[in-house]
Write a protein that holds these residues in place. Structure first.
Motif, PDB file in Angstrom:
ATOM      1  N   ALA A 299     -39.020   4.604   8.292  1.00 12.17           N
ATOM      2  CA  ALA A 299     -39.244   3.789   9.335  1.00 12.17           C
ATOM      3  C   ALA A 299     -39.143   2.268   9.032  1.00 12.17           C
ATOM      4  O   ALA A 299     -38.311   1.640   9.714  1.00 12.17           O
ATOM      5  N   LEU A 300     -39.671   1.794   8.004  1.00  8.36           N
ATOM      6  CA  LEU A 300     -39.763   0.299   7.660  1.00  8.36           C
ATOM      7  C   LEU A 300     -38.378   0.122   7.016  1.00  8.36           C
ATOM      8  O   LEU A 300     -38.021  -1.059   7.325  1.00  8.36           O
ATOM      9  N   ALA A 302     -35.436   1.280   7.651  1.00  6.18           N
ATOM     10  CA  ALA A 302     -34.285   1.146   8.830  1.00  6.18           C
ATOM     11  C   ALA A 302     -34.772  -0.220   9.593  1.00  6.18           C
ATOM     12  O   ALA A 302     -33.496  -1.075   9.685  1.00  6.18           O
ATOM     13  N   GLU A 303     -35.888  -0.520   9.718  1.00  4.21           N
ATOM     14  CA  GLU A 303     -36.038  -1.955  10.592  1.00  4.21           C
ATOM     15  C   GLU A 303     -35.901  -3.027   9.590  1.00  4.21           C
ATOM     16  O   GLU A 303     -35.196  -4.190   9.893  1.00  4.21           O
TER      17      GLU A 303
ATOM     18  N   GLN B  21     -36.844  -5.014  -0.183  1.00  2.46           N
ATOM     19  CA  GLN B  21     -38.327  -4.596  -0.012  1.00  2.46           C
ATOM     20  C   GLN B  21     -38.733  -3.809  -1.154  1.00  2.46           C
ATOM     21  O   GLN B  21     -40.097  -3.947  -1.301  1.00  2.46           O
ATOM     22  N   ILE B 151     -33.398  -9.286  11.439  1.00  3.00           N
ATOM     23  CA  ILE B 151     -33.725  -9.332  12.949  1.00  3.00           C
ATOM     24  C   ILE B 151     -34.605 -10.126  13.263  1.00  3.00           C
ATOM     25  O   ILE B 151     -35.508 -10.504  12.570  1.00  3.00           O
ATOM     26  N   MET B 291     -47.691   5.019  12.340  1.00  4.17           N
ATOM     27  CA  MET B 291     -47.182   4.789  10.732  1.00  4.17           C
ATOM     28  C   MET B 291     -48.052   5.948  10.307  1.00  4.17           C
ATOM     29  O   MET B 291     -47.825   5.918   8.857  1.00  4.17           O
ATOM     30  N   VAL B 313     -38.155  10.044  13.666  1.00  2.00           N
ATOM     31  CA  VAL B 313     -39.205   8.959  12.978  1.00  2.00           C
ATOM     32  C   VAL B 313     -39.162   7.603  13.874  1.00  2.00           C
ATOM     33  O   VAL B 313     -37.822   7.005  13.996  1.00  2.00           O
ATOM     34  N   GLY B 314     -40.188   6.935  14.180  1.00  2.00           N
ATOM     35  CA  GLY B 314     -40.104   5.586  14.659  1.00  2.00           C
ATOM     36  C   GLY B 314     -39.613   4.514  13.880  1.00  2.00           C
ATOM     37  O   GLY B 314     -40.283   3.895  13.521  1.00  2.00           O
ATOM     38  N   ASN B 315     -38.322   4.264  14.184  1.00  2.00           N
ATOM     39  CA  ASN B 315     -37.547   3.090  13.722  1.00  2.00           C
ATOM     40  C   ASN B 315     -38.064   2.007  14.394  1.00  2.00           C
ATOM     41  O   ASN B 315     -38.221   1.913  15.772  1.00  2.00           O
ATOM     42  N   GLY B 316     -38.640   0.928  13.892  1.00  2.00           N
ATOM     43  CA  GLY B 316     -39.186  -0.210  14.204  1.00  2.00           C
ATOM     44  C   GLY B 316     -38.234  -0.999  15.166  1.00  2.00           C
ATOM     45  O   GLY B 316     -38.466  -2.006  15.954  1.00  2.00           O
ATOM     46  N   TYR B 317     -36.803  -0.652  14.693  1.00  3.03           N
ATOM     47  CA  TYR B 317     -35.761  -1.588  15.455  1.00  3.03           C
ATOM     48  C   TYR B 317     -34.740  -0.742  16.422  1.00  3.03           C
ATOM     49  O   TYR B 317     -34.678   0.439  16.106  1.00  3.03           O
TER      50      TYR B 317
END
Ligand SMILES: NC(=O)c1ccc[n+]([C@@H]2O[C@H](COP(=O)([O-])OP(=O)(O)OC[C@H]3O[C@@H](n4cnc5c(N)ncnc54)[C@H](OP(=O)(O)O)[C@@H]3O)[C@@H](O)[C@H]2O)c1
Ligand SMILES: NC(=O)c1ccc[n+]([C@@H]2O[C@H](COP(=O)([O-])OP(=O)(O)OC[C@H]3O[C@@H](n4cnc5c(N)ncnc54)[C@H](OP(=O)(O)O)[C@@H]3O)[C@@H](O)[C@H]2O)c1
Lengths: 344, 344
Positions: A299-300, A302-303, B21, B151, B291, B313-317
């Motif tokens: 998740a993080l 991709a963002e 990251q 972004i 998360m 999966v929750g992509n933040g973007y």
């Protein structure tokens, strides 16, 4: 005989209110509800993580392993390793079918493999007959129950049992490839040289067709060569999937800036989320079949690189997954030969 | 001035070959590459997990917290908490735009919030001016770099900064609802009373339309009542999302056996995968924005109950997520009022 909960919660003893998989103890009384199935069990295929733990805890002593397995099932009513939490699957013969069990084509005497985890399957062991330390299989005299929602596959007559089992273990993966990959797509299979990877590569070649492009990423040169020899990909990249920049550069050499429409992750190691994301184009799809996937890293990740990709959690089940997978074994002589060599 | 890697790998100092990251140390020299953006930073919005850790480690002593933040950024070149691994976002003013930076509409002097994590953003702190223990914000005199793929959202003139920040933090969630929910769908928002949940419920009501059904599951009676008062759902269920059987029964009372087409999980606690899966119909979609989601619990859970559901999966973007989210704040007076009360 009354009807039980489709998910088997009527058999949860402790803690109440949980599902059978999360439960510490379930009721393994071998008297079926209306919507259950009773099986005579021949073989347990213990999950590899669980079997390794038991083997190590018992110093490979068969007697100790026998005792340990008996104790686990005695305590929990199911073969769920308390340390790893994992189960496995079983092979059994249908003994009794509840009148409300959904599959009306099933007959008493059918031999089947359960595709739902042993970690939620009510099991009673009368006697452990053999523990095979080399292939994680335990032959028993015992019985098991399948709930209304429990999935299974009748074992086919034309495919050896162990070959069928090995393939069915990862049947969810090629079934998803079948859904996700369209004609002309550029597809990358990360860890495409492994068991699930080979099946996915085959299906991707079929779906992407002549105008598509299938790329396999493999770690070992030997597996990479095998994939090319078997004609399971247009391109094979030898790379470490935990190195996103290296993987991205190598994929770009083949695809150009556009990278891939669909990426399937079939590795068995951690930290490959970022590679998967980088080689997927915006609006593309990443399918994470690997159980080593971290939700937050995906998740993080991709963002962090501003990628609008859809990321899918590899559900082990998809309608028709067993038939599709056994179909591949029937269609592809080379995969059948490989699997026979590796898993039988 | 040469061009850097779009993902910022040219600034990774240690370990080489990783992404910014994952890196322990990145180069925070405030001289931009052709495709980078230079910002004068006013405020850091430290991620809540990270800020709590720092606050506790320093016994809420502002001087100690100041020192600790300075040390982290001094060592790593970015504000990434070494314990939690998390970052946050920042507010800054555009100081210099590399000629190859993609967004040509951006102007020097624009005020913006970065939507990419501080855990990968090169940062230099000249001076910490204020640490606000109550809202996780740290005012600084400093500078930061945004990579080509970074972004951000230009802060609008018509919405207070802190309100915009609070909403933008979860902008990915309503943007996905916009894509997933079709007219006439039955949708359930688990944790629909929270920040992301409220935005998702609003968007679900819009997309599902008059023929659809939106159900919110909330833990506290107070939040549940608020949702109904704000007209953000057709039904509100008060339940504990970690209790799958209870949740399933309560949803079925509203939907019948069919349950939901789309389920959005917005809770901030663990062990809610199974509830999400049980209330999704076969061929339906579960979107995990939380998360606290466990990849393996989701994958094995669906298989365990034989559910052929797609789990995302929750992509933040998501493209356009900031505009869509600020749009909701503009359209809905009630949400704007609520967020002003809670987050400003
Ligand atoms: N989602 C589900 O329901 C479900 C069900 C069953 C299994 N699984 C998971 O699926 C995954 C794959 O299972 P499998 O049976 O196909 O495993 P497998 O046969 O062991 O295959 C794994 C493959 O990944 C490759 N690999 C390992 N490290 C790599 C790296 N750093 N870079 C590139 N490739 C690398 C291996 O290559 P080498 O051999 O060359 O090292 C191997 O070809 C496992 O994580 C398993 O837990 C998921
Ligand atoms: N995927 C991404 O990129 C991304 C980005 C940002 C945030 N997130 C994640 O999204 C999640 C939600 O964030 P948020 O800011 O919306 O959080 P939030 O405002 O704290 O909302 C959480 C909601 O969940 C409810 N809840 C808690 N426990 C529950 C239970 N057992 N049963 C039912 N409901 C329960 C809470 O209800 P009560 O208040 O009544 O307890 C609250 O309404 C977090 O996990 C966060 O980490 C993800």
């Amino acid at each position: 005989m009354i009807k039980g909960c489709p998910f088997g919660t009527h058999r949860v003893i402790e803690p109440m209110g949980t599902m059978p998989q999360a439960a510490l103890k379930i009721d393994n009384t071998m008297k079926i509800k209306n919507n259950e199935l009773l099986l005579d069990v021949m073989t347990l295929n213990i999950d590899s993580a669980s079997f390794t733990q038991i083997k190590e805890a018992c110093n490979k002593d068969i007697d100790k392993m026998t005792t340990m397995i008996n104790e686990i099932v005695g305590e929990r009513g199911k073969m769920q390793n308390p340390v790893t939490g994992s189960g496995g699957m079983l092979i059994g013969v249908v003994k009794e079918i509840g009148p409300d069990f959904p599959d009306k084509s099933l007959k008493v005497g059918d031999k089947l493999a359960t595709l739902v985890s042993l970690s939620l399957t009510p099991l009673k062991i009368n006697k452990i007959k053999n523990v095979n330390v080399s292939n994680d299989q335990v032959d028993i005299d015992g019985q098991a129950i399948l709930f209304e929602t429990g999935i299974y596959s009748v074992l086919p007559a034309d495919i050896p049992e162990k070959l069928a089992l090995a393939a069915l273990d990862v049947a969810g993966a090629p079934a998803q490839v079948e859904r996700l990959v369209k004609e002309g797509d550029t597809v990358c299979i990360i860890g495409g040289g492994g068991k699930s990877g080979v099946l996915c590569a085959y299906q991707a070649m079929v779906n992407a067709g002549a105008s598509g492009k299938v790329i396999v990423i493999e770690y070992s040169e030997e597996n990479a060569k095998r994939i090319l020899d078997m004609n399971l990909a247009h391109h094979v990249i030898i790379a470490d999937a935990t190195k996103p920049v290296e993987v991205y550069e190598k994929v770009k050499e083949i695809t150009g800036e556009d990278v891939c429409d669909v990426v399937i992750n079939n590795v068995n190691v951690a930290n490959t989320e970022m590679s998967s994301i980088l080689i997927t184009k915006d609006d593309g799809v990443v399918y994470f079949f690997s159980m080593a996937t971290s939700f937050t890293k995906a998740a993080l990740g991709a963002e962090g690189v501003g990628k609008d990709v859809q990321m899918i959690v590899g559900n082990g089940y998809a309608k028709g997954h067993a038939d599709l997978t056994l179909g591949i074994i029937r269609e592809s002589k080379t995969i059948r030969n490989l699997f026979e060599k590796l898993y039988v």
